[in-house]
Design an enzyme around this catalytic site. Sequence first.
Site, PDB file in Angstrom:
ATOM      1  N   GLY A  54     -41.573   9.243  -3.070  1.00 30.12           N
ATOM      2  CA  GLY A  54     -40.729   8.364  -2.274  1.00 30.12           C
ATOM      3  C   GLY A  54     -40.707   8.825  -0.835  1.00 30.12           C
ATOM      4  O   GLY A  54     -40.906  10.013  -0.549  1.00 30.12           O
ATOM      5  N   GLN A  59     -37.687   9.628   7.732  1.00 28.84           N
ATOM      6  CA  GLN A  59     -38.475  10.855   7.546  1.00 28.84           C
ATOM      7  C   GLN A  59     -39.734  10.867   8.405  1.00 28.84           C
ATOM      8  O   GLN A  59     -40.335  11.913   8.613  1.00 28.84           O
ATOM      9  CB  GLN A  59     -38.874  11.020   6.080  1.00 28.84           C
ATOM     10  CG  GLN A  59     -37.698  11.287   5.152  1.00 28.84           C
ATOM     11  CD  GLN A  59     -38.175  11.472   3.729  1.00 28.84           C
ATOM     12  OE1 GLN A  59     -38.344  10.505   3.002  1.00 28.84           O
ATOM     13  NE2 GLN A  59     -38.414  12.714   3.336  1.00 28.84           N
ATOM     14  N   LEU A 102     -39.747  15.552   0.739  1.00 30.80           N
ATOM     15  CA  LEU A 102     -40.849  15.897   1.640  1.00 30.80           C
ATOM     16  C   LEU A 102     -40.328  16.487   2.952  1.00 30.80           C
ATOM     17  O   LEU A 102     -41.065  17.175   3.654  1.00 30.80           O
ATOM     18  CB  LEU A 102     -41.725  14.668   1.914  1.00 30.80           C
ATOM     19  CG  LEU A 102     -42.472  14.135   0.679  1.00 30.80           C
ATOM     20  CD1 LEU A 102     -43.248  12.869   1.021  1.00 30.80           C
ATOM     21  CD2 LEU A 102     -43.399  15.192   0.089  1.00 30.80           C
ATOM     22  N   GLU A 144     -33.834   7.958  -1.780  1.00 30.39           N
ATOM     23  CA  GLU A 144     -34.439   7.358  -0.578  1.00 30.39           C
ATOM     24  C   GLU A 144     -33.427   6.522   0.205  1.00 30.39           C
ATOM     25  O   GLU A 144     -33.436   6.535   1.436  1.00 30.39           O
ATOM     26  CB  GLU A 144     -35.664   6.512  -0.947  1.00 30.39           C
ATOM     27  CG  GLU A 144     -36.786   7.258  -1.665  1.00 30.39           C
ATOM     28  CD  GLU A 144     -37.198   8.555  -0.998  1.00 30.39           C
ATOM     29  OE1 GLU A 144     -37.091   8.667   0.238  1.00 30.39           O
ATOM     30  OE2 GLU A 144     -37.601   9.483  -1.716  1.00 30.39           O
TER      31      GLU A 144
HETATM   32 NI    NI Z   1     -36.288  12.948   0.522  1.00 30.37          NI
END
Ligand code: NI
Length: 180
Positions: A54, A59, A102, A144
């Site tokens: 995701g 991000q 991430l 997310e």
């Molecule tokens: Ni995340």
Amino acid sequence: MSDLQIAAPLLPILICPDPLLRRMARAVTPGDAEEVRALIPSMFATMYKAPGIGLAAPQVGRLLRVITVDVAPDKEPAPLALINPEIIGASAETAVQEEGCLSIPEQYAEVTRPAQVRVRYQDEEGARREIEAEGLLAACLQHEIDHLNGVLFVDYLSALKRNILLRKLAKAQKDLQAKR
Ligand code: NI
């Protein structure tokens, strides 16, 4: 790692504690159509390459309410892009999943969230859709959507656990920079 490759420019992923990760993303409007059309393939390419299941637009430094998910890229790729996603229902029953992010590389922790959620969103054509999710997909969607509100999975941990995890992240990032 997925064989699914998407021909779109990769985007750099912001790492915690980048302040953009704590900002509120704004709703996508028709005026954003062109930007979002270019952004989504790049988000998928970046997510699959990472690899991750995701990714949220903040991000990659875009404060827009866009997320991409695919919880089983190795088995049967099912790329799903959600624009302006909104949780409209959540079960009282909860479930625990080990989560990573991430933007918080190589750090994992168990997070408790509603086991099932119903999410309303717009697809890439602007059509109104709803999805009901459970298991990993439910956790992933909630994770997310949290990013769109500046919330990270570590916020669900005790202060003690969060501090340990963020200190490990800071050290790993410092070691990584020293090697460059
Ligand atoms: Ni995340």
